[in-house]
Design an enzyme around this catalytic site. Structure first.
Site, PDB file in Angstrom:
ATOM      1  N   ASP A 170       0.850  -1.194   0.000  1.00  0.00           N
ATOM      2  CA  ASP A 170       0.000   0.000   0.000  1.00  0.00           C
ATOM      3  C   ASP A 170       0.890   1.252   0.000  1.00  0.00           C
ATOM      4  O   ASP A 170       1.838   1.341   0.789  1.00  0.00           O
ATOM      5  CB  ASP A 170      -0.860  -0.054   1.280  1.00  0.00           C
ATOM      6  CG  ASP A 170      -1.928   1.009   1.318  1.00  0.00           C
ATOM      7  OD1 ASP A 170      -2.408   1.406   0.237  1.00  0.00           O
ATOM      8  OD2 ASP A 170      -2.312   1.417   2.440  1.00  0.00           O
ATOM      9  N   GLY A 186      -8.797   5.827   1.516  1.00  0.00           N
ATOM     10  CA  GLY A 186      -9.435   6.648   2.547  1.00  0.00           C
ATOM     11  C   GLY A 186     -10.914   6.345   2.670  1.00  0.00           C
ATOM     12  O   GLY A 186     -11.741   7.248   2.831  1.00  0.00           O
TER      13      GLY A 186
HETATM   14  P1  13P Z   1      -8.740   4.797   5.831  1.00  0.00           P
HETATM   15  O1  13P Z   1      -7.863   5.682   6.651  1.00  0.00           O
HETATM   16  O2  13P Z   1     -10.009   5.504   5.459  1.00  0.00           O
HETATM   17  O3  13P Z   1      -9.005   3.483   6.456  1.00  0.00           O
HETATM   18  O4  13P Z   1      -7.988   4.521   4.433  1.00  0.00           O
HETATM   19  C1  13P Z   1      -7.026   3.505   4.348  1.00  0.00           C
HETATM   20  C2  13P Z   1      -6.276   3.554   3.053  1.00  0.00           C
HETATM   21  O5  13P Z   1      -6.610   4.228   2.105  1.00  0.00           O
HETATM   22  C3  13P Z   1      -5.078   2.714   2.986  1.00  0.00           C
HETATM   23  O6  13P Z   1      -4.386   2.918   1.790  1.00  0.00           O
HETATM   24  O1  G3H Z   2      -3.102   5.009   3.766  1.00  0.00           O
HETATM   25  C1  G3H Z   2      -2.370   4.759   4.711  1.00  0.00           C
HETATM   26  C2  G3H Z   2      -2.642   3.569   5.548  1.00  0.00           C
HETATM   27  O2  G3H Z   2      -3.662   3.825   6.461  1.00  0.00           O
HETATM   28  C3  G3H Z   2      -1.388   3.062   6.184  1.00  0.00           C
HETATM   29  O3  G3H Z   2      -0.998   3.856   7.237  1.00  0.00           O
HETATM   30  O4  G3H Z   2       1.465   4.220   6.919  1.00  0.00           O
HETATM   31  O5  G3H Z   2       0.405   4.380   9.187  1.00  0.00           O
HETATM   32  O6  G3H Z   2       0.674   2.163   8.061  1.00  0.00           O
HETATM   33  P1  G3H Z   2       0.493   3.647   7.886  1.00  0.00           P
HETATM   34 ZN    ZN Z   3      -4.518   4.928   1.060  1.00  0.00          ZN
END
Ligand code: 13P
Ligand code: G3H
Ligand code: ZN
Length: 309
Positions: A82, A212
């Protein structure tokens, strides 16, 4: 079943108008809660780790825990990076068995975003790995980049088409009004479904990703606050909007915040009600269970991926 890429699950999602949940993982309990939920619902699922999650859990542990999940459950499961910040992080994940990576070049200008995305696509495709890219800026906090709500830039549908054609990315994250974290909207929640529709018109065969996208489930926020937390005014994307997004062409919906809330709420409850508890299993068992319930609800009632494994 072994790890899969997102290719087949996205094809099915686009044909049958549902979305796949992509849930952020950091440890064993979170992984187990998610895959147990997906298995009960017979749903495909994406487990995703950010670079900070990889630093925390360590890449070998993450991969082995996901492999263990596959030994238990016969569902299509993808392991995804991610918000990959650069080529090197994407390469490390590809070399370590991830089946999908995101290169997040959204902080760069259009041409630089294309260049960095293309470099990752070339390497990933040589290794049978698929690539998610991002165009447009989400409001709020993206890893270490802080974009104020006023500067949020929605995705331009024409640019999206050019971007996908020039990079060869496999899926595209777009900005239509969501943002990361627990404070997404000051007033009414609003998503630009008109932009989603235009993007889908221009890119009918490209899976679209919504970042998000936590609901910031009010019951979980209340539970955190009831048991000593302090999370006032948190607000997310209502379930009805996510359900509409799933039906209108979004193939992947990212959820991290709701799992953080579930885990924290369950642990706070145990600490408050049983102050002498100090066996981690005593509070991590209900935490894992609440994550499972939360994920099941999303798969079954919101994303529509139940029974699509
Ligand atoms: P949230 O903060 O809304 O859960 O989004 C997570 C996200 O986009 C991880 O890439
Ligand atoms: O979009 C971001 C994710 O919520 C991951 O968050 O970098 O704190 O693991 P993090
Ligand atoms: Zn994200």
């Amino acid at each position: 079943m072994s790890l899969v890429t997102t290719k087949n699950m996205f094809e099915k999602s686009m044909k049958e108008h549902f979305a796949i949940g992509a849930f952020n993982v950091n440890n064993m309990e979170i992984i187990q809660g998610i895959v147990d939920a997906a298995a009960v619902q017979n749903s495909p699922v994406i487990l995703q780790a950010s670079s900070s999650a990889i630093k925390y859990a360590r890449i070998g542990y993450l991969r082995k825990m996901v492999e263990a999940a596959l030994e238990e459950h016969d569902i299509p499961l993808a392991l995804h990076l991610d918000h990959g910040p650069d080529f090197e992080t994407c390469k490390m994940c590809i070399d370590n068995g991830f089946t999908s990576v995101m290169i997040d070049g959204s902080k760069y200008d259009f041409e630089k975003n294309i260049d960095i995305t293309k470099k990752v696509v070339d390497y990933a495709h040589k290794h049978g790995v698929v690539v998610e890219a991002e165009l447009g800026k989400l409001a709020g906090i993206e890893d270490d980049v802080n974009v104020s709500a006023n500067d949020a830039m929605y995705t331009d549908p024409d640019e999206a088409k050019e971007f996908v054609e020039r990079t060869g990315c496999d899926s595209l994250a777009i900005a239509i009004g969501t943002s990361h974290g627990a404070y997404k909207f000051k007033g009414e929640a609003k998503l630009r479904f008109d932009i989603l529709e235009k993007v889908k018109e221009k890119l009918p065969n490209t899976p679209i990703v919504l970042h998000g996208a936590s609901t910031v489930i009010p019951e979980l926020v209340e539970m955190c606050n009831k048991y000593g937390g302090n999370i006032p005014g948190a607000k997310g994307v209502p379930d009805e909007m996510l359900n509409e997004a799933s039906k209108r062409g979004v193939s992947k919906i990212n959820v991290d915040t709701d799992l953080r809330l579930a885990m924290t709420a369950a642990i706070r409850k145990v600490f408050t009600e049983i102050p002498d508890a100090f066996d981690p299993r005593k509070y991590l068992t209900p935490a894992r269970e609440l994550i499972k319930e939360t994920v099941e609800h999303k798969i079954k009632d919101v994303f529509g991926s139940s029974g699509k494994a």
